[in-house]
Design a protein around this motif. Structure first.
Motif, PDB file in Angstrom:
ATOM      1  N   THR A  17      -3.645  -8.618  -1.457  1.00  0.00           N
ATOM      2  CA  THR A  17      -3.791 -10.067  -1.524  1.00  0.00           C
ATOM      3  C   THR A  17      -5.106 -10.379  -2.223  1.00  0.00           C
ATOM      4  N   ILE A  18      -5.225 -11.594  -2.737  1.00  0.00           N
ATOM      5  CA  ILE A  18      -6.461 -11.975  -3.428  1.00  0.00           C
ATOM      6  C   ILE A  18      -7.673 -11.861  -2.496  1.00  0.00           C
ATOM      7  N   PRO A  19      -7.610 -12.350  -1.249  1.00  0.00           N
ATOM      8  CA  PRO A  19      -8.770 -12.182  -0.349  1.00  0.00           C
ATOM      9  C   PRO A  19      -9.128 -10.721  -0.116  1.00  0.00           C
ATOM     10  N   ASN A  20      -8.117  -9.845   0.006  1.00  0.00           N
ATOM     11  CA  ASN A  20      -8.414  -8.432   0.213  1.00  0.00           C
ATOM     12  C   ASN A  20      -9.056  -7.804  -1.021  1.00  0.00           C
ATOM     13  N   VAL A  21      -8.614  -8.229  -2.208  1.00  0.00           N
ATOM     14  CA  VAL A  21      -9.228  -7.741  -3.441  1.00  0.00           C
ATOM     15  C   VAL A  21     -10.701  -8.152  -3.494  1.00  0.00           C
ATOM     16  N   ILE A  22     -10.991  -9.392  -3.084  1.00  0.00           N
ATOM     17  CA  ILE A  22     -12.382  -9.861  -3.042  1.00  0.00           C
ATOM     18  C   ILE A  22     -13.195  -8.999  -2.085  1.00  0.00           C
ATOM     19  N   SER A  23     -12.622  -8.681  -0.929  1.00  0.00           N
ATOM     20  CA  SER A  23     -13.331  -7.849   0.049  1.00  0.00           C
ATOM     21  C   SER A  23     -13.584  -6.450  -0.505  1.00  0.00           C
ATOM     22  N   PHE A  24     -12.584  -5.878  -1.219  1.00  0.00           N
ATOM     23  CA  PHE A  24     -12.768  -4.556  -1.819  1.00  0.00           C
ATOM     24  C   PHE A  24     -13.885  -4.580  -2.861  1.00  0.00           C
ATOM     25  N   ILE A  25     -13.935  -5.651  -3.659  1.00  0.00           N
ATOM     26  CA  ILE A  25     -14.993  -5.778  -4.662  1.00  0.00           C
ATOM     27  C   ILE A  25     -16.356  -5.866  -3.981  1.00  0.00           C
ATOM     28  N   ARG A  26     -16.428  -6.615  -2.871  1.00  0.00           N
ATOM     29  CA  ARG A  26     -17.680  -6.679  -2.109  1.00  0.00           C
ATOM     30  C   ARG A  26     -18.091  -5.291  -1.640  1.00  0.00           C
ATOM     31  N   LEU A  27     -17.122  -4.487  -1.190  1.00  0.00           N
ATOM     32  CA  LEU A  27     -17.436  -3.143  -0.718  1.00  0.00           C
ATOM     33  C   LEU A  27     -17.971  -2.264  -1.847  1.00  0.00           C
ATOM     34  N   LEU A  28     -17.432  -2.441  -3.065  1.00  0.00           N
ATOM     35  CA  LEU A  28     -17.906  -1.656  -4.202  1.00  0.00           C
ATOM     36  C   LEU A  28     -19.360  -1.976  -4.542  1.00  0.00           C
ATOM     37  N   GLY A  29     -19.815  -3.162  -4.136  1.00  0.00           N
ATOM     38  CA  GLY A  29     -21.204  -3.534  -4.404  1.00  0.00           C
ATOM     39  C   GLY A  29     -22.199  -2.752  -3.558  1.00  0.00           C
ATOM     40  N   VAL A  30     -21.762  -2.177  -2.441  1.00  0.00           N
ATOM     41  CA  VAL A  30     -22.686  -1.465  -1.552  1.00  0.00           C
ATOM     42  C   VAL A  30     -23.270  -0.228  -2.213  1.00  0.00           C
ATOM     43  N   PRO A  31     -22.447   0.707  -2.731  1.00  0.00           N
ATOM     44  CA  PRO A  31     -23.058   1.871  -3.397  1.00  0.00           C
ATOM     45  C   PRO A  31     -23.855   1.492  -4.645  1.00  0.00           C
ATOM     46  N   LEU A  32     -23.416   0.453  -5.352  1.00  0.00           N
ATOM     47  CA  LEU A  32     -24.173   0.007  -6.526  1.00  0.00           C
ATOM     48  C   LEU A  32     -25.550  -0.493  -6.112  1.00  0.00           C
ATOM     49  N   PHE A  33     -25.596  -1.257  -5.030  1.00  0.00           N
ATOM     50  CA  PHE A  33     -26.878  -1.761  -4.529  1.00  0.00           C
ATOM     51  C   PHE A  33     -27.798  -0.607  -4.136  1.00  0.00           C
ATOM     52  N   LEU A  34     -27.275   0.372  -3.404  1.00  0.00           N
ATOM     53  CA  LEU A  34     -28.100   1.502  -2.966  1.00  0.00           C
ATOM     54  C   LEU A  34     -28.599   2.315  -4.157  1.00  0.00           C
TER      55      LEU A  34
END
Length: 207
Positions: A17-34
């Motif tokens: 779903t679109i909300p789940n895709v947004i959540s997955f994208i947010r999760l991908l930001g964690v390793p990038l941030f670190l």
């Protein structure tokens, strides 16, 4: 003119779903941030990633409600993403000495206390109590405090205002975080007391 009740929002088992895709994208930001924070130490870029990940906290839930696409996976992903951002930021900030160890310890201790209480609750057949608005507010404020604190370190010329604002938000979030923890413990104690008093007491639905 008669008013029709608003349609109820049903929870589905859909994954894509679109909300789940947004959540997955947010999760991908964690390793990038670190990576940006601990690797090349590109603090300004890390601030941008952290700010985007934190400020979009409400987007997935808002889209899910507006599009009537609330899913069980989304209900798990959203708080998981929040906690992963908080944990990753605390670890990275502590390693880089952006925040003192006692702040990390105070926040992690709260998570540990509530986590143990939830395990006890699950052993009695209960699911987790509903998320309280105090906890949601504390998470939002904490995710707002982190980028401002890092920005103060990344751009020394604005430290005079960014550091006080960031730490004011951090103290506010810490208080809300523990207040929410106390509320959760009170809810859990009430459920366990009802369980002890007899099987006639209403039970929460396990997830």
């Amino acid at each position: 003119m008669s008013q029709h009740p608003a349609p109820s929002i049903e929870t589905s088992n859909r994954i894509f779903t679109i909300p789940n895709v947004i959540s997955f994208i947010r999760l991908l930001g964690v390793p990038l941030f670190l990576y940006l924070l601990l690797g090349p130490e590109q603090d300004v870029a890390a601030v941008i990633v952290l700010a985007v990940g934190g400020t979009t906290d409400w987007v997935d839930g808002y889209v899910a409600r507006r599009m009537n696409s609330v899913s069980r996976l989304g209900e798990l992903l959203d708080p998981f993403a929040d906690r992963l951002y908080i944990l990753a930021t605390l670890v990275g900030f502590t390693v880089r000495e952006v925040v003192p160890w006692w702040l990390t310890g105070a926040l992690l201790l709260r998570e540990a206390v509530v986590g143990v209480a939830l395990l006890v609750l699950r052993r009695h057949g209960y699911g987790p109590p509903p998320v309280h608005y105090v906890g949601k507010t504390g998470t939002f404020v904490l995710l707002a405090a982190f980028p401002v604190i890092l920005l103060a370190k990344a751009v020394p010329s604005i430290d005079w205002w960014a550091a006080p604002v960031g730490w004011a938000l951090a103290w506010w979030a810490l208080g809300l975080y523990w207040a929410a923890g106390v509320l959760y413990l009170a809810q859990i104690a009430q459920l366990l007391r009802a369980d002890r008093d007899g099987p006639g007491a209403p039970r929460a639905v396990a997830p």
